[in-house]
Design an enzyme around this catalytic site. Structure first.
Site, PDB file in Angstrom:
ATOM      1  CG  ASP A 288       7.044  97.268 -22.968  1.00  0.00           C
ATOM      2  OD1 ASP A 288       7.507  96.948 -24.077  1.00  0.00           O
ATOM      3  OD2 ASP A 288       5.993  96.818 -22.509  1.00  0.00           O
TER       4      ASP A 288
ATOM      5  CG  ASP B 117      -3.802 145.335 -20.120  1.00  0.00           C
ATOM      6  OD1 ASP B 117      -3.191 144.871 -21.100  1.00  0.00           O
ATOM      7  OD2 ASP B 117      -3.341 146.234 -19.390  1.00  0.00           O
TER       8      ASP B 117
ATOM      9  N   GLY C 106      10.927 102.291 -31.482  1.00  0.00           N
ATOM     10  CA  GLY C 106      11.516 101.468 -32.520  1.00  0.00           C
ATOM     11  C   GLY C 106      11.459 102.092 -33.892  1.00  0.00           C
ATOM     12  CG  MET C 107      12.670 100.357 -37.044  1.00  0.00           C
ATOM     13  SD  MET C 107      13.178  99.143 -38.250  1.00  0.00           S
ATOM     14  CE  MET C 107      13.096 100.049 -39.763  1.00  0.00           C
TER      15      MET C 107
END
Length: 508
Positions: free
Chosen positions: A294, A36, A429-430
């Site tokens: 954006d 603990d 995006g990609m």
């Protein structure tokens, strides 16, 4: 009691130790078995601090079980009093040592006869509360103890400062971006021409707590720590408090207007509207960024939010109100604050989840298939397994969320940090597809229907080639849908035929 290998909020004694280690010249004695006593290691690893953690474990071992704890605990308290000369020693058991049902208050009374320091037993029920609740209660207990002590000696400073002033309550060791937030709040109050009277408990002295009533009002940036103290000070000294978290453009403005209304009611004559307008339009970058092309690309994107009540509620508002992002669901592990949380967020998301079961949260994320996750360290792990990006917005967190660079979440600078975090958390995006084409990108294996699924499904060579032809930004979703279809049909091997069948089923 529930056995778990992950907890969003730790056991009660961790909350008490976080408060104790935040103050200056306060030492904590932890009455606990080995196992603990990990707080020292955890704090030394995570907190960017030069000093040793002021916590000593009074270990419960076989000798203690045979003879009783009193002699050892009292000796540890008096020894630390001699060695460290603290102002206060706090004794706390853990949920494990509480099983012994010992009269620890008697130990404290006995030790206080021999010590120069004050000695307190943490007044916390270790079976009923978690780390956050225990921290809140321990802070209130310490403040109450020293205010009552000062009252009995007629030393309480109730004379208000001449100009508007504030106590910031809730700056705690191991808090999420806590030091940066407090620095930003200092800047904010300086801009508002409000002097800071006390900041507690981080780097505060218990001997200065008697000065708290000198301030015009108290400010509570986080609901998790400080509310109980603020309510005590309001009840005993008629001190008002503001508990609107200044996170995001909208809530920061609401917070400043609330402060304006309060200090004017107390006799000042201030108008912060010009300051709010200037900061929103020219200082904070997030206001114009949210209207840029954006950010508009994120409009309608699906996200989920999970964390403590303060951060989850604030981030949900920001995503919905300021960025136009669709929050499929938001949740918190602060079950004790469920009513407030639901009231804050139900307008801004489709569903509200209140749970501390990480397995349930993981399965919900897998089922929802969001474009991004905003959560804790656990949601970050879940996101990696599901190939879903994650922005960390709340404790519990690991070392990377104790940054050396300046990254507040509160105030106007905090809005910039949050805008960056949100924007960078979405796959753009990609991006994945281009990275795979040009190399240097490791594809993460995604799970299928739920984070708790344990059985595996294999792909044939032809099916894997076909899957690799699919653009990266949708490949994860196609893979999950196909594996879900295969699992539903009890198929362990995915072939081209199974892929086409799955596609037909999803299309229909």
């Amino acid at each position: 009691m529930k056995l778990a290998y992950w907890m969003y909020a730790g056991p009660a004694h961790i909350g008490t130790l976080r408060i104790a280690s935040s103050f200056k010249k306060v030492h904590a004695i932890m009455h606990a078995p080995l196992g603990d006593d990990y707080f020292n290691v955890m704090r030394s690893m995570l907190e960017r601090d030069r000093d040793f953690t002021p916590v000593t474990a009074s270990v419960v071992d076989r000798h203690v079980l045979a003879r009783g704890s009193q002699e050892k605990v009292v000796e540890n308290i008096t020894r630390k009093d001699r060695e460290e000369s603290p102002d206060l020693v706090i004794l706390t058991p853990t949920c494990t040592s509480s099983i012994l049902q010992e009269d620890l208050q008697n130990f404290v009374s006995r030790a206080s006869i021999e010590t120069e320091a004050d000695v307190l037993l943490a007044d916390v029920n270790h079976y009923r509360v978690n780390e956050l609740q225990a921290g809140d209660r321990t802070l209130e207990q310490i403040v109450t103890f020293y205010m009552e002590k000062a009252k009995s000696n007629n030393q309480v400073l109730t004379q208000k400062t001449k100009t508007p002033s504030v106590n910031i309550i809730g700056a705690v060791s191991l808090g999420f971006h806590n030091q940066h937030d407090i620095a930003e709040l200092k800047r904010l109050f300086q801009d508002l021409d409000i002097q800071i009277n006390q900041i507690i408990p981080e780097n505060a002295s218990v001997q200065d707590l008697k000065k708290l009533p000198s301030a015009w009002f108290n400010f509570i940036p986080y609901r998790e720590t400080g509310l109980m103290t603020a309510r005590y000070l309001e009840k005993e000294f008629n001190m008002p408090y503001v508990d609107i978290t200044p996170m995001g453009i909208v809530q920061t403005a609401a917070c400043i207007r609330s402060i304006q209304q309060l200090v004017n009611a107390l006799g000042a004559a201030v108008d912060y509207e010009k300051y709010i307008d200037e900061q929103t339009r020219f200082i904070s970058q997030s206001a114009w960024f949210s209207r840029s092309i954006d950010c508009q690309n994120l409009t309608g994107k699906k996200a989920i939010v999970f964390g403590d009540a303060t951060h989850a509620a604030a981030i949900t508002r920001i995503l919905h109100q300021e960025m136009g992002i669709h929050v499929a669901w938001c949740g918190t592990y602060c079950k004790y604050d469920e009513e407030w949380f639901k009231d804050q967020v139900q307008e801004f998301c489709d569903e509200v989840i209140v749970s501390d079961d990480h397995g349930l949260i993981g399965d919900l994320i897998a089922k929802t298939e969001p474009a991004a996750i905003f959560g804790t360290q656990m949601e970050r792990h879940i996101g990696k397994r599901l190939n879903i990006p994650c922005g960390v917005i709340s404790s519990p967190v690991h070392i990377q969320n104790f940054p050396l660079s300046y990254r507040p979440f509160l105030g106007y600078e905090g809005t910039n940090q949050i805008a960056d975090l949100v924007y960078n958390s979405f796959t753009l995006g990609m991006e994945d597809h281009l990275l795979e084409i040009f190399g240097g990108h490791d594809t993460t294996e995604a799970l299928s229907i739920g984070i708790s699924a344990v059985d595996s499904i294999n792909w044939s060579e032809e099916a894997q080639k076909e899957l690799n032809k699919i653009p990266g930004f949708v490949r994860g979703k196609v893979k999950r849908n196909t594996e879900k279809f295969a699992r539903d049909c009890s198929k362990n091997l995915i072939t081209l035929e199974v892929m086409y069948e799955a596609k037909e089923k999803v299309s229909s």
